[in-house]
Design an enzyme around this catalytic site. Structure first.
Site, mmCIF file in Angstrom:
data_model
loop_
_atom_site.group_PDB
_atom_site.id
_atom_site.type_symbol
_atom_site.label_atom_id
_atom_site.label_comp_id
_atom_site.label_asym_id
_atom_site.label_seq_id
_atom_site.Cartn_x
_atom_site.Cartn_y
_atom_site.Cartn_z
ATOM 1 N N GLY A 55 70.809 131.722 51.373
ATOM 2 C CA GLY A 55 69.478 131.469 50.846
ATOM 3 C C GLY A 55 68.437 132.347 51.507
ATOM 4 C CE LYS A 75 71.225 135.164 53.009
ATOM 5 N NZ LYS A 75 70.456 135.615 54.201
ATOM 6 C CE LYS A 112 68.628 131.355 59.784
ATOM 7 N NZ LYS A 112 69.152 132.601 59.160
ATOM 8 C CD GLU A 160 74.953 133.734 57.787
ATOM 9 O OE1 GLU A 160 74.318 134.292 56.874
ATOM 10 O OE2 GLU A 160 74.878 132.510 58.018
ATOM 11 C CG ASP A 201 72.475 133.326 60.292
ATOM 12 O OD1 ASP A 201 72.893 134.424 60.705
ATOM 13 O OD2 ASP A 201 71.706 133.221 59.311
ATOM 14 C CE LYS A 231 72.198 129.680 57.954
ATOM 15 N NZ LYS A 231 72.220 130.834 57.023
ATOM 16 C CG ASP A 290 73.498 137.446 55.441
ATOM 17 O OD1 ASP A 290 73.318 138.079 54.387
ATOM 18 O OD2 ASP A 290 72.637 136.680 55.906
ATOM 19 C CB SER A 305 69.334 127.343 57.144
ATOM 20 O OG SER A 305 69.205 128.263 58.202
#
Length: 371
Positions: free
Chosen positions: A291, A263, A163, A214, A189, A161, A239, A135
């Site tokens: 994570g 998660k 952000k 996400e 995400d 991934k 998520d 990430s």
């Protein structure tokens, strides 16, 4: 199995680089570990959330109170605090899934160590190693982002991934695609940073062949995510909105998500995470393991979960060095883009005494047996 002692250790580990998301910037992993001692074995777990309630409503100081004053008394009153009995005992306490997960996991670790069974075996894992994604936080500039992605790919990560947030979305994704090509497994995400009014803007991400987007909208608003999914070609992944197997079943039935991020801490522990995996697999929906910038104590059991057959997408189960110059356990090291699944009893790893001592900022005894 009789509960003898429960100890809470506050730990703070500096991150190798600041990690920025749409809800804030982290410079350290500041949380607590639970150390459970029974008459048969000891167990460890890590509380996954942060000192502030920004990712979710739970936070470090609040979770300590919930565990000490509400969860532990119920668990300590059990004739035996086995995994099968712990969740029903805690069920009368509403919410607080991450606090429940911390206590349940420490007890599960102790129980499995007493049996000589690994968590991977207990869960039904089928792989000896799992593919690792990474990430990448929000950066100050696109060139800085590209440098980071290039470094992670050189280290062997097989999925990236990014952000994102309003103002940092389409152009960073475009730059990564142009630099590293269409074959790179890439996802984004948003951590709830957008609203349904942003749907037309988010549709621009359809041009980049992403694995998923996400949690783009408000947490727990499954209906809005279903409306958004109808307008996007990119699969929506939930998520923060998924707290249980029931939530997952509802979201899948409404077509609010076509991928689920599991998660374990967010859903109350590993048995519930396994149930979410089973629900998704029954509907042909891929899952992957998210994570929370875990130390090795939290990373080890996540790897066992990610080795289940329905985890068909690489997770955020990065190497220890992604976040820490030194971990409190033996480090997890990337090997050909994968991490090994621990096979020793329980979660399969223990804190290193010297490292644990250096990173521990406070210790509290929460339970010392029946008096």
């Amino acid at each position: 199995m009789k509960l003898e002692r429960v100890e809470l250790l506050h730990v703070a580990l500096p991150l190798v680089t600041p990690f920025r998301t749409s809800f804030g910037t982290m410079t350290s992993k500041d949380t607590f570990l639970l150390h459970v001692v029974t008459d048969e074995a000891e167990g460890w777990s890590e509380f996954a959330a942060d000192p502030e309630p920004l990712y979710c409503s739970e936070f470090v100081a609040g979770a300590e109170i919930v565990i000490r004053d509400f969860l532990l008394p119920r668990v300590a009153a059990l004739p035996e605090p086995t995994t099968a009995a712990v969740a029903p005992a805690m069920a009368s306490v509403k919410g607080h899934e991450l606090a429940k997960a911390a206590l349940e996991t420490a007890l599960l670790d102790a129980e499995l160590r007493a049996y000589g069974m690994s968590l991977a075996t207990f869960l039904g894992s089928v792989h000896e190693r799992v593919p690792a994604g990474v990430s990448v936080g929000i950066k100050n500039s696109v060139p800085e982002l590209l440098d980071d992605v290039e470094r992670y790919l050189a280290e062997g990560y097989i999925r990236i991934k990014l952000k994102i947030e309003p103002g940092w979305d389409v152009e960073p994704v475009r730059a990564v695609r142009e630099r590293f090509g269409d074959q790179l497994p890439l996802q984004v995400d948003a951590n709830t940073a957008y609203t349904l009014a942003d749907a037309e803007h988010l549709r621009k991400l359809d041009d980049f062949g992403l694995l998923l987007i996400e949690e783009p909208l408000e947490e727990n608003n499954i209906h809005a995510h279903a409306q958004l999914q109808r307008r996007l070609a990119t699969p929506v992944c939930l998520d923060e909105s998924i707290h249980s197997a029931r939530d997952a079943a509802s979201a899948i039935a409404m077509d609010a998500c076509r991928v689920v991020n599991v998660k374990p801490a967010r859903v109350g522990g590993y048995p519930q995470a396994r149930r979410i995996h089973d629900v998704a697999a029954a509907h042909g929906v891929p899952v992957w393991c998210g994570g929370m910038l875990e130390t090795g104590i939290g990373r080890a059991p996540n790897l066992a979960l990610a080795a289940l057959p329905g985890f068909t997408l690489p997770g955020d189960t990065s190497a220890s060095s992604r976040y820490f110059a030194e971990d409190i356990t033996e480090p997890f090291v990337l090997q050909d883009g994968h991490l090994p699944v621990p096979t020793a009893p329980g979660i399969g790893i223990d804190p290193l005494p010297d490292a644990l001592a250096r990173f521990t900022t406070a210790t509290r005894e929460l339970y010392a047996g029946r008096r």
